[in-house]
Design a protein around this motif. Structure first.
Motif, PDB file in Angstrom:
ATOM      1  N   LEU A 144       0.878  -1.164   0.000  1.00 51.99           N
ATOM      2  CA  LEU A 144       0.000   0.000   0.000  1.00 51.99           C
ATOM      3  C   LEU A 144       0.919   1.218   0.000  1.00 51.99           C
ATOM      4  O   LEU A 144       1.554   1.523   1.011  1.00 51.99           O
ATOM      5  N   LEU A 145       1.036   1.859  -1.163  1.00 47.09           N
ATOM      6  CA  LEU A 145       2.001   2.952  -1.313  1.00 47.09           C
ATOM      7  C   LEU A 145       1.280   4.294  -1.292  1.00 47.09           C
ATOM      8  O   LEU A 145       0.357   4.518  -2.078  1.00 47.09           O
ATOM      9  N   PRO A 146       1.681   5.191  -0.377  1.00 49.46           N
ATOM     10  CA  PRO A 146       0.944   6.451  -0.254  1.00 49.46           C
ATOM     11  C   PRO A 146       1.191   7.401  -1.417  1.00 49.46           C
ATOM     12  O   PRO A 146       2.326   7.565  -1.871  1.00 49.46           O
ATOM     13  N   VAL A 147       0.110   8.025  -1.882  1.00 50.79           N
ATOM     14  CA  VAL A 147       0.202   9.072  -2.913  1.00 50.79           C
ATOM     15  C   VAL A 147       0.088  10.454  -2.265  1.00 50.79           C
ATOM     16  O   VAL A 147       0.690  11.414  -2.723  1.00 50.79           O
ATOM     17  N   ASP A 148      -0.675  10.534  -1.183  1.00 50.90           N
ATOM     18  CA  ASP A 148      -0.810  11.809  -0.480  1.00 50.90           C
ATOM     19  C   ASP A 148       0.601  12.333  -0.195  1.00 50.90           C
ATOM     20  O   ASP A 148       1.460  11.584   0.296  1.00 50.90           O
ATOM     21  N   SER A 149       0.854  13.611  -0.498  1.00 53.21           N
ATOM     22  CA  SER A 149       2.240  14.108  -0.469  1.00 53.21           C
ATOM     23  C   SER A 149       2.860  14.001   0.931  1.00 53.21           C
ATOM     24  O   SER A 149       4.040  13.666   1.065  1.00 53.21           O
ATOM     25  N   GLU A 150       2.049  14.241   1.975  1.00 52.06           N
ATOM     26  CA  GLU A 150       2.578  14.183   3.341  1.00 52.06           C
ATOM     27  C   GLU A 150       2.997  12.752   3.690  1.00 52.06           C
ATOM     28  O   GLU A 150       4.044  12.529   4.297  1.00 52.06           O
ATOM     29  N   HIS A 151       2.164  11.809   3.299  1.00 55.13           N
ATOM     30  CA  HIS A 151       2.416  10.413   3.650  1.00 55.13           C
ATOM     31  C   HIS A 151       3.540   9.849   2.801  1.00 55.13           C
ATOM     32  O   HIS A 151       4.314   9.018   3.264  1.00 55.13           O
ATOM     33  N   SER A 152       3.646  10.333   1.571  1.00 55.48           N
ATOM     34  CA  SER A 152       4.780   9.944   0.737  1.00 55.48           C
ATOM     35  C   SER A 152       6.069  10.463   1.372  1.00 55.48           C
ATOM     36  O   SER A 152       7.091   9.761   1.420  1.00 55.48           O
ATOM     37  N   ALA A 153       6.026  11.684   1.901  1.00 52.01           N
ATOM     38  CA  ALA A 153       7.214  12.268   2.536  1.00 52.01           C
ATOM     39  C   ALA A 153       7.621  11.451   3.764  1.00 52.01           C
ATOM     40  O   ALA A 153       8.812  11.185   3.982  1.00 52.01           O
ATOM     41  N   ILE A 154       6.627  11.028   4.547  1.00 56.76           N
ATOM     42  CA  ILE A 154       6.932  10.228   5.750  1.00 56.76           C
ATOM     43  C   ILE A 154       7.469   8.860   5.332  1.00 56.76           C
ATOM     44  O   ILE A 154       8.471   8.385   5.868  1.00 56.76           O
ATOM     45  N   PHE A 155       6.811   8.277   4.344  1.00 60.64           N
ATOM     46  CA  PHE A 155       7.249   6.980   3.809  1.00 60.64           C
ATOM     47  C   PHE A 155       8.719   7.061   3.364  1.00 60.64           C
ATOM     48  O   PHE A 155       9.537   6.195   3.686  1.00 60.64           O
ATOM     49  N   GLN A 156       9.069   8.157   2.683  1.00 60.90           N
ATOM     50  CA  GLN A 156      10.448   8.322   2.209  1.00 60.90           C
ATOM     51  C   GLN A 156      11.407   8.578   3.378  1.00 60.90           C
ATOM     52  O   GLN A 156      12.545   8.124   3.368  1.00 60.90           O
ATOM     53  N   SER A 157      10.933   9.309   4.390  1.00 61.88           N
ATOM     54  CA  SER A 157      11.794   9.631   5.538  1.00 61.88           C
ATOM     55  C   SER A 157      11.955   8.434   6.479  1.00 61.88           C
ATOM     56  O   SER A 157      12.777   8.471   7.381  1.00 61.88           O
ATOM     57  N   LEU A 158      11.137   7.406   6.274  1.00 64.22           N
ATOM     58  CA  LEU A 158      11.216   6.199   7.103  1.00 64.22           C
ATOM     59  C   LEU A 158      12.088   5.124   6.482  1.00 64.22           C
ATOM     60  O   LEU A 158      12.485   4.181   7.159  1.00 64.22           O
ATOM     61  N   GLU A 159      12.385   5.273   5.181  1.00 64.73           N
ATOM     62  CA  GLU A 159      13.092   4.194   4.504  1.00 64.73           C
ATOM     63  C   GLU A 159      14.478   3.988   5.120  1.00 64.73           C
ATOM     64  O   GLU A 159      15.215   4.942   5.348  1.00 64.73           O
ATOM     65  N   GLY A 160      14.788   2.720   5.406  1.00 67.24           N
ATOM     66  CA  GLY A 160      16.070   2.393   6.022  1.00 67.24           C
ATOM     67  C   GLY A 160      16.059   2.589   7.533  1.00 67.24           C
ATOM     68  O   GLY A 160      17.096   2.452   8.178  1.00 67.24           O
ATOM     69  N   HIS A 161      14.915   2.925   8.099  1.00 67.84           N
ATOM     70  CA  HIS A 161      14.828   3.149   9.547  1.00 67.84           C
ATOM     71  C   HIS A 161      13.857   2.170  10.186  1.00 67.84           C
ATOM     72  O   HIS A 161      13.083   1.530   9.496  1.00 67.84           O
ATOM     73  N   GLU A 219      -5.870  13.340   7.161  1.00 72.91           N
ATOM     74  CA  GLU A 219      -4.497  12.853   6.946  1.00 72.91           C
ATOM     75  C   GLU A 219      -3.849  12.337   8.231  1.00 72.91           C
ATOM     76  O   GLU A 219      -3.031  11.423   8.193  1.00 72.91           O
ATOM     77  N   VAL A 220      -4.222  12.932   9.378  1.00 77.05           N
ATOM     78  CA  VAL A 220      -3.709  12.419  10.656  1.00 77.05           C
ATOM     79  C   VAL A 220      -4.200  10.973  10.823  1.00 77.05           C
ATOM     80  O   VAL A 220      -3.439  10.074  11.182  1.00 77.05           O
ATOM     81  N   ILE A 221      -5.478  10.751  10.516  1.00 78.48           N
ATOM     82  CA  ILE A 221      -6.042   9.400  10.661  1.00 78.48           C
ATOM     83  C   ILE A 221      -5.419   8.455   9.622  1.00 78.48           C
ATOM     84  O   ILE A 221      -5.090   7.304   9.925  1.00 78.48           O
ATOM     85  N   GLU A 222      -5.222   8.975   8.412  1.00 74.96           N
ATOM     86  CA  GLU A 222      -4.569   8.172   7.360  1.00 74.96           C
ATOM     87  C   GLU A 222      -3.173   7.738   7.829  1.00 74.96           C
ATOM     88  O   GLU A 222      -2.786   6.573   7.693  1.00 74.96           O
TER      89      GLU A 222
END
Ligand code: NAD
Ligand code: MG
Length: 386
Positions: A144-161, A219-222
């Motif tokens: 499930l890959l986020p498209v919402d820009s905020e969630h994409s940013a978090i997804f990217q900032s989480l990679e490798g962590h 988006e908080v709930i998402e």
């Protein structure tokens, strides 16, 4: 070559997705398209992308398309069953969920249950049925890959962590077109004022949600479901420039963020091509030109919808689905001139007050809660809340 189904191809996200498909014909092919309206645009998309299957909401739109396209055209279906068939098409590997509102839930869930990866723009799917959707993602082993820009940013900032190292998530919010308006002036806002978003060009419903800041609440709930964190560890910072798309704060104090110009092509492309990155032809971010980035706390007096979303999420069960339904009715009523802008949060608050949250264990129960929320909101409008 990835075979895609786009649910909601005639909307803002759908059209941006097709621009990416067009730019990378060696990577993506369109197998199925669906739309709720704008049949002329859909017709144009069918002629350009040659899908095998198409679904629309209304039967008469399906008949119109069939008579224009004839027997050489794609298979044309209608109704929720038609949308579901597109989502489950055997040749499709990734479904782009870009329908607006709770109407996206059933076809998105069908895609997951058919083993498709989902690029998720339709945040209402997670708002209304987050726990059921995340269970299904686990069970059917899909991404499930986020498209919402905020969630994409978090997804990217989480990679490798590691998730256990997260202290909190910080979602950024532009603050919408009324960020700097005094509360007294907000009472007289018209749909045209509210639709004029300063940084993003989006569909009508999400534009109004941005103006009330319900979008950030959704988006908080998402984020709560996508990243499995309680909402008290998800903060919101108002950031008018929309350059820092969101951040992750780790336990050692490090904060990782993803930055970029506000353009949905970046998060859409990443959801389609993850873990690869596509060479998009966008204006580069020039922080020297931007100069200053501002951040502040959201004003919950002016934007009570954000607080309501936290409350509904904490109440859990059916409360977020009911809140979402009331919001959809409120936004429609505002757009059609039946409800004043400042009554939107009042209506949602009343619907939530009258609702006793129940545990949801099936999608049918979610749909029931959605109907209850809609009925309750309409009753209040008819009873004179407007
Ligand atoms: P939009 O209104 O522009 O498009 C919605 C699409 O869904 C259209 O194709 C429409 O025909 C279709 N649709 C509408 N009602 C339907 C129904 N009942 N059944 C089937 N199809 C229906 O919306 P949008 O701005 O593209 O937003 C789509 C989703 O993506 C929303 O959930 C929104 O919150 C999310 N999102 C949008 C943006 C953005 O920049 N637009 C950014 C982040 C997230
Ligand atoms: Mg967003």
């Amino acid at each position: 070559m990835k075979q895609l189904a786009i649910l909601g191809s005639t909307g803002s996200i759908g059209v941006s997705t097709l621009q990416i498909v067009e730019a990378f014909p060696e990577k993506f092919q369109i197998t199925a398209l669906t739309a709720g309206g704008n049949i002329d645009l859909l017709l144009d998309q069918i002629r350009r992308f040659h899908p095998k299957m198409v679904a629309v909401v209304a039967e008469q739109d399906a008949d119109r398309l069939s008579s224009i396209l004839g027997s050489d055209g794609p298979e044309i279906l209608h109704g929720v069953d038609g949308l579901v068939c597109c989502a489950k098409h055997p040749q499709v590997s990734t479904v782009v969920a870009a329908i607006v509102g709770a109407a996206g839930l059933v076809p998105t869930m069908a895609a997951i249950e058919a083993g498709k990866d989902v690029a998720l723009a339709n945040k209402e799917t997670l708002v209304t049925a987050g726990s059921l959707v995340m269970d299904a993602v686990d069970r059917y082993q899909v991404k499930l890959l986020p498209v919402d820009s905020e969630h994409s940013a978090i997804f990217q900032s989480l990679e490798g962590h590691q998730t256990q190292d997260i202290r909190r998530l910080i979602l950024t919010a532009s603050g919408g077109p009324f960020r700097d308006w005094p509360l007294a002036r907000m009472g007289s806002m018209t749909p045209a004022d509210a639709l004029a978003h300063p940084n993003w060009d989006m569909g009508r419903k999400i534009s109004i949600d941005s103006a009330t800041m319900m979008n950030k609440g959704l988006e908080v709930i998402e984020a709560r479901w996508l990243f499995d964190l309680p909402v008290d560890r998800i903060a919101v910072h108002v950031h008018p420039e929309s350059i820092v798309h969101s951040m992750v704060e780790y336990q050692d104090g490090a904060v990782l963020a993803q930055l970029g110009i506000p353009d949905m092509q970046t998060p859409i492309a990443y959801a389609l091509s993850w873990p690869d990155r596509l060479p998009l032809n966008l204006k580069p971010l020039d922080l020297c030109e931007t100069g200053t980035l501002n951040f502040s706390e959201p004003d919950l007096q002016k934007f009570p919808c954000l607080a309501l979303a936290y409350q509904a999420s904490e109440a859990g069960g059916s409360a977020p689905a009911v809140m979402n339904a009331a919001n959809e009715v409120a936004v429609e009523a505002f757009l059609s001139g039946q409800l004043a802008f400042l009554k939107i949060p009042q209506l949602i608050e009343k619907v939530l007050e009258n609702h006793r949250s129940e545990k949801l264990t099936t999608i049918d129960q979610v749909l029931c809660a959605d109907l209850q929320g809609r009925d309750s909101a309409r009753e209040l409008i008819n009873g004179g809340l407007a």
